[in-house]
Each structure stands twice: as structure tokens, then as C-alpha cells.
Design a protein around this motif. Structure first.
Motif, PDB file in Angstrom:
ATOM      1  N   THR A  16      -4.906   1.929  -4.760  1.00  0.00           N
ATOM      2  CA  THR A  16      -4.123   1.326  -3.680  1.00  0.00           C
ATOM      3  C   THR A  16      -4.723  -0.001  -3.246  1.00  0.00           C
ATOM      4  N   GLN A  50       1.692   6.506  -6.988  1.00  0.00           N
ATOM      5  CA  GLN A  50       0.596   7.353  -7.459  1.00  0.00           C
ATOM      6  C   GLN A  50       0.872   8.829  -7.214  1.00  0.00           C
ATOM      7  N   ALA A  74       2.365   1.687  -3.411  1.00  0.00           N
ATOM      8  CA  ALA A  74       1.350   2.119  -4.374  1.00  0.00           C
ATOM      9  C   ALA A  74       1.012   3.591  -4.188  1.00  0.00           C
ATOM     10  N   LEU A  75       0.885   4.035  -2.950  1.00  0.00           N
ATOM     11  CA  LEU A  75       0.594   5.439  -2.694  1.00  0.00           C
ATOM     12  C   LEU A  75       1.740   6.334  -3.157  1.00  0.00           C
ATOM     13  N   ALA A 134       0.823  -1.206   0.000  1.00  0.00           N
ATOM     14  CA  ALA A 134       0.000   0.000   0.000  1.00  0.00           C
ATOM     15  C   ALA A 134       0.862   1.263   0.000  1.00  0.00           C
TER      16      ALA A 134
END
Length: 231
Positions: free
Chosen positions: A60, A31, A27-28, A24
Motif C-alpha cells: 500500500t 490486495q 490498493a488495499l 491507499a
């Protein structure tokens, strides 16, 4: 380093984030970097905090679910069948969300709408029969739900309905499919349209309701009651 310090260092418990949490965070971070590059390179603006958060949540959760969901083995035939079911569901979901629709009017072509990060860049295509409106976060979310459904199908094929509650729960988890569909229809009735050239709005909360339904559906697919997230 003294002997006491070395002894304490060896005996001190080590702690690290669980694997899903690390996914997570990565992914954050990815992004955020892409969003900053997008804002720097285009005239796209920002929206309200709630609207900006929606794509980050969808993508996410998708990254964590795809990376860590249990993948039943299954034969090649079962995998192809499961993939077909997942693709059919994803296409149906895209249709009800407005991403795929019949063409109205005589104009045709391709254009890109520079909506806020995650909502844009939105690719819009109008052909002779069909029109497509692809928002990045919804494309990722729909593909994720289709993939997770295919895993549930493989799980049922692997365990078998006669195997007991495990197979039944895995099949029952597909009830989560209907949740984003209901939210999508609610969004359409609420007038929160997509691909109309304007930046999306909350539309009476339909996008937030859709996000909650998406989270619940992903949770059902990943847990597949009686199964657990792994690795």
C-alpha cells in the motif's frame, strides 16, 4: 426539490478523500481481493495478524509513493543514469535481504512456496551460480525503493548541488537507503530466513523493524526534504 433545498445543496461544501488516501484505499481493496482469490485457489494458510499486515503495509505504501511522488524531468542521459543507480540499489538490497544469494549445493530448479498472502506465492529458483527467492511484497518494496532513489538522483541533477539546500537535502535523503539494509542484516543474524520452505515468522521482531525502516525510507525519498508530494 424546493428552491431552499437547491440553494442549500449548492452552498454545502463538498468533501472527498485526498488523492493519496484514495490510492491507499484502492490498493488495499485490490490486495484484499487478490488475497481472497489466492486463498480460495490454493491450500495456502493464514498467519498471525501482524505477519498478514506486513505485506499489506509494504504494498500500500509503495502504491501511494509511486503514484504521487514528484517526478523531476531531467534529460534522457540523466534519466538513464538515475535508473541505473536505482537498479543497482535494488539489486544490492535484494542481495542483503536474501532474495539473491550464491547457490549452495548441487540441486537446481524452480518451485513455488504457497506461503500466506503477500509472503506467497514465493518463487524460488536455484541455478548454477545464483539462487533467487522472490516474495511478492518484498519484490514490490525493493522495486519501489529503487525507483524512488532514481527520482532523488534526478532531483539532484535538476536542482544541482550548487543550488543550495534543496539539492543537498535531496541528496541527503538517500541516507534512508541504509535503513532497510540494517534491518535485513538484523533479520539474517536473527535466523529469520527466507526461502527455506517454512512459513516466515516474526523472528524476534526483525520483520516489524524492517517494516518501520521501510516506511521511514519511503517517507524520506518521497518528501526529499525541501520537496513535496504532489497530485
Amino acid at each position: 426539490m424546493s428552491r431552499l433545498a437547491r440553494s442549500l445543496a449548492r452552498s454545502s461544501p463538498t468533501w472527498s478523500l485526498p488523492a493519496p488516501a484514495r490510492t491507499a484505499v484502492l490498493a488495499l481493496g485490490a490486495q484484499s481481493a487478490l488475497a481472497l482469490c489466492y486463498l480460495w485457489a490454493t491450500p495456502a494458510g493464514l498467519s498471525t495478524p501482524a505477519m498478514l499486515a506486513v505485506p499489506f503495509v509494504w504494498v500500500t505504501v509503495a502504491a501511494v509513493a509511486v503514484r504521487h511522488a514528484r517526478r523531476p524531468a531531467g534529460s534522457r542521459r540523466v534519466r538513464w543514469l538515475a535508473a541505473g543507480v536505482g537498479v543497482a540499489y535494488a539489486l544490492g538490497l535484494a542481495w542483503l535481504m536474501g532474495g539473491i544469494s550464491p547457490t549452495t549445493g548441487a540441486t537446481s530448479g524452480v518451485d513455488v512456496a504457497l506461503l500466506p498472502p503477500g509472503w506467497g506465492p514465493a518463487l524460488r529458483y536455484r541455478g548454477a551460480e545464483l539462487s533467487l527467492t522472490l516474495l511478492p511484497y518484498r519484490l514490490v518494496g525493493v522495486a519501489t525503493l529503487g525507483y524512488l532513489l532514481s527520482l532523488s538522483v534526478r532531483d539532484v541533477a535538476e536542482s544541482g548541488l550548487s543550488a543550495g539546500l534543496g539539492g543537498l537535502f535531496a541528496l541527503g535523503s538517500c541516507a534512508g537507503c541504509a535503513l532497510p539494509l540494517v534491518a535485513a542484516v538484523g533479520g539474517a543474524l536473527g535466523g529469520a530466513g527466507l526461502g527455506l520452505g517454512a512459513a516466515p515468522t516474526i523472528g524476534g521482531g526483525t520483520y516489524l523493524v524492517g517494516t518501520a525502516a521501510y516506511l521511514l525510507a519511503v517517507g524520506l525519498f518521497v518528501s526529499r526534504p525541501g520537496r513535496y508530494i504532489v497530485r
